[in-house]
Each structure stands twice: as C-alpha cells, then as structure tokens.
Design a protein around this motif. Structure first.
Motif, mmCIF file in Angstrom:
data_model
loop_
_atom_site.group_PDB
_atom_site.id
_atom_site.type_symbol
_atom_site.label_atom_id
_atom_site.label_comp_id
_atom_site.label_asym_id
_atom_site.label_seq_id
_atom_site.Cartn_x
_atom_site.Cartn_y
_atom_site.Cartn_z
ATOM 1 N N GLY A 288 0.600 -1.051 -0.002
ATOM 2 C CA GLY A 288 -0.031 0.086 0.167
ATOM 3 C C GLY A 288 0.807 1.172 -0.081
ATOM 4 O O GLY A 288 1.805 1.273 -0.772
ATOM 5 N N LEU A 289 0.463 2.112 0.901
ATOM 6 C CA LEU A 289 0.847 3.680 1.028
ATOM 7 C C LEU A 289 2.459 3.588 1.000
ATOM 8 O O LEU A 289 3.342 4.332 0.645
ATOM 9 N N PRO A 290 3.130 2.735 1.868
ATOM 10 C CA PRO A 290 4.570 2.541 2.268
ATOM 11 C C PRO A 290 5.434 2.614 0.875
ATOM 12 O O PRO A 290 6.229 2.868 0.531
ATOM 13 N N VAL A 291 4.736 1.477 -0.008
ATOM 14 C CA VAL A 291 5.405 1.243 -1.184
ATOM 15 C C VAL A 291 5.342 2.565 -2.051
ATOM 16 O O VAL A 291 6.203 2.802 -2.915
ATOM 17 N N GLY A 292 4.234 3.240 -1.967
ATOM 18 C CA GLY A 292 4.028 4.335 -2.838
ATOM 19 C C GLY A 292 4.939 5.588 -2.433
ATOM 20 O O GLY A 292 5.558 6.190 -3.274
ATOM 21 N N VAL A 293 5.362 5.492 -0.989
ATOM 22 C CA VAL A 293 6.306 6.625 -0.487
ATOM 23 C C VAL A 293 7.754 6.370 -1.040
ATOM 24 O O VAL A 293 8.361 7.118 -1.345
ATOM 25 N N ALA A 294 7.960 5.041 -1.002
ATOM 26 C CA ALA A 294 9.329 4.594 -1.288
ATOM 27 C C ALA A 294 9.592 4.935 -2.836
ATOM 28 O O ALA A 294 10.658 5.436 -3.070
#
Length: 327
Positions: A288-294
């Motif tokens: 989810g969002l952690p992948v998007g931020v990275a």
C-alpha cells in the motif's frame, strides 16, 4: 390435521428465518469490525507512519512536504528516532517503511523469510559522514587514520593529532548512542571494533551535536552532512557558519591540498572517504502507501529533492568536468 401440519411447518420456517437473520447480523457485525481494523491505504492515499534515523530528518521533511502536496489524500507521519529502534519496529511490523544508513543484514533477511515476509530496499542517495569542530580549532584538516585512532581511544589529546595544539583532550560527540552515525563509525571506520574513546558524549539529536560543538572548543562532532547545508546557498557549497566542517584526507598527513569536505562532488568522485548510502527499507505485505512513498523518493522528483538538499542522489544522472580557467 391439515391445519396442525400447516401451523407446525410455519413455526419451523419462522424459526429457521430467525436463525438466519441472527447469523446474518453477526456476520455483518464481524465484517464491519474486520473492515474497521484492516488497512485501506493505496499507493497514493490513506495514512501511515514511517520511522527514520533522526540524522535524515531534514531530507525526509522535504520529501514528505512535496509528497503531501502531490497526493492530498495521503497522510504520512514521520517518527524520528535512532537506527536501532527503527529496525526493531520494522521487524515487529509496527511500521512498514524505515529510512536508514544501512541495508538489511543476513539475520534480518532470514527472519523475514521465516515469517513469510518479503523485504525490499530502495537506495535513495549518498550522505557524507561529516566531522565538525569548534571555530576556535584552527587545525581543521584530519586524516582517516587519526579519526580511527581517536575513536579507538589510542589518541586522546589534540596535540597528538595537531602538534602544538592547546585545546587539550578530544571530546567526541555523537547524535545518539544507537544512531546510524555510531553504527557507521563502528562498522566502516573501526572495522567492527567497538568505540573505545574515554571522552565520548552522546546527546539526542544532530542539532544538539552542532550546538555542543559550537560551545565546546575541544569537541569534535560526527553527524550527517545534510544537517550542515546553508539554505541560503542554492549551489550547496556553503556549510553553516557557527561551526567548522573538517576536511578529511586518506593520506598519512592531512594538508589543505589533499583533504576534502563532504560536498556532493567529492562524494561523487570518491575523494571524501566517509560516504554512506541512504536506504528506504520496506516490508509491506499489503503493498500500500509505504510502497508509494518509497517509489516517490526514488522517482525523478524525489531524487531532485535529494540533490537540492546537498546529498548525492542515487539515480541522479550526474557528470562533472574539469575546467581550466585562463587569465
């Protein structure tokens, strides 16, 4: 007889319907509870917390400022801590993304594999491990070997590094006793040998290291170079004026001609010896969002932010040229 049979069938049917309704209500209640507790974030929306070694807080603040402006449905809360606590939180899956100055080690990779988790790493850039001293210290050139001797405790006085110095004992200060700076000093400078200087001070933040060195003539501070960038200088070649950034030499004797500061160019061409890689480390089974931020931090926009913050971007297409200036 027919009437009794019909009445009995009706009662059984009513009972079955009642049981079905109760079962359906319980199922819906469970589903609502599950939905409430389950993650609903996507690559570009939702809420999350990331943990980061405090030494990288300036660059992560800049990254998140632009990320939030781009993806307004996302809310990322940074927790600035030390590297050890950040890794422990990732191992427990209290967070799914951390920023650190090292990659996963073999023990950590095996732990995740045993628990059915897939760790991922994203190199973001290169940071200089900067040495800073008080402005009263006029001998601001130092060798790699002298740094090693100071941290190992073999050298304890400034006159053993700079002959004739009257600054007395060398007071070494780190940002935190569990920080990325301490790990780098042990692992990369001392080759795995513990720090053994008798005059070690550990404060809590990089800002406190700068303040301590500014007020302590015999101190030497060890922090990430991204803390030293003077925001007034858009060329990223000016460090803060209230302390002196030391020049480091790989040779046996340090001079102004063979010693280098942690500028981007000298990180790029290898002249500055204390360079470390900054990583985004990710363990997110939900994707989810952690992948998007990275991914954002590795994107051209994220890499440009790193470049402007005086770090060397990992994916920057950078070249340098020697220029001869003729009068």
């Amino acid at each position: 007889m027919k009437s009794n049979f019909t009445h009995s069938s009706f009662m059984r049917s009513s009972l079955l319907i009642s049981v079905a309704i109760v079962t359906l209500l319980v199922f819906c209640a469970c589903n609502r509870q599950k939905s409430k507790n389950a993650r609903t974030d996507t690559y570009a929306s939702g809420t999350m917390t990331l943990m980061c070694d405090e030494s990288f807080s300036p660059i992560i603040n800049e990254e998140l400022k632009v990320f939030h402006a781009t993806y307004r449905d996302a809310k990322v809360t940074p927790v600035y801590t030390n590297e050890l606590d950040a890794f422990n939180a990732l191992m427990k899956q209290d967070v799914h993304l951390i920023i650190a100055a090292r990659n996963f080690n073999e023990k950590e990779l095996n732990y995740f594999k045993t628990n059915g988790l897939q760790p991922r790493y994203f190199p973001l850039g290169y940071d200089g491990m900067a040495l800073i001293c008080n402005n009263q210290n006029t001998d601001s050139c130092i060798t790699v070997n002298d740094v090693r001797r100071i941290l190992s405790g073999k050298v304890t006085n400034w006159n053993e590094v700079n002959e004739g110095s009257k600054l007395g004992e060398i007071d070494v200060v780190f940002d935190n006793n569990k920080s990325a700076a301490v790990h780098y000093a042990v692992d990369s400078i001392l080759g795995g040998t513990p720090i053994n200087s008798p005059n070690i001070t550990a404060v809590k933040t990089s800002a406190e290291v700068i303040n301590y060195v500014e007020k302590t003539p015999n101190a030497i501070g060890i922090i990430g170079s991204n803390w030293l960038n003077d925001k007034r200088d858009t060329t990223n070649v000016t460090f803060k004026k209230n302390i002196t950034v030391m020049s480091v030499s790989k040779l046996d004797k340090a001079t102004e001609m063979n010693s280098w500061k942690p500028y981007q160019l000298y990180l790029l061409d290898g002249r500055y010896p204390f360079a470390r890689t900054v990583y985004a480390l990710l363990v997110d089974p939900y994707h989810g969002l952690p992948v998007g931020v990275a991914n954002f931090m590795q994107s051209p926009i994220g890499q440009k932010i790193i470049l402007k913050s005086a770090l060397l971007p990992y994916r920057g297409d950078l070249t340098f040229r020697k220029v001869n200036v003729k009068e």
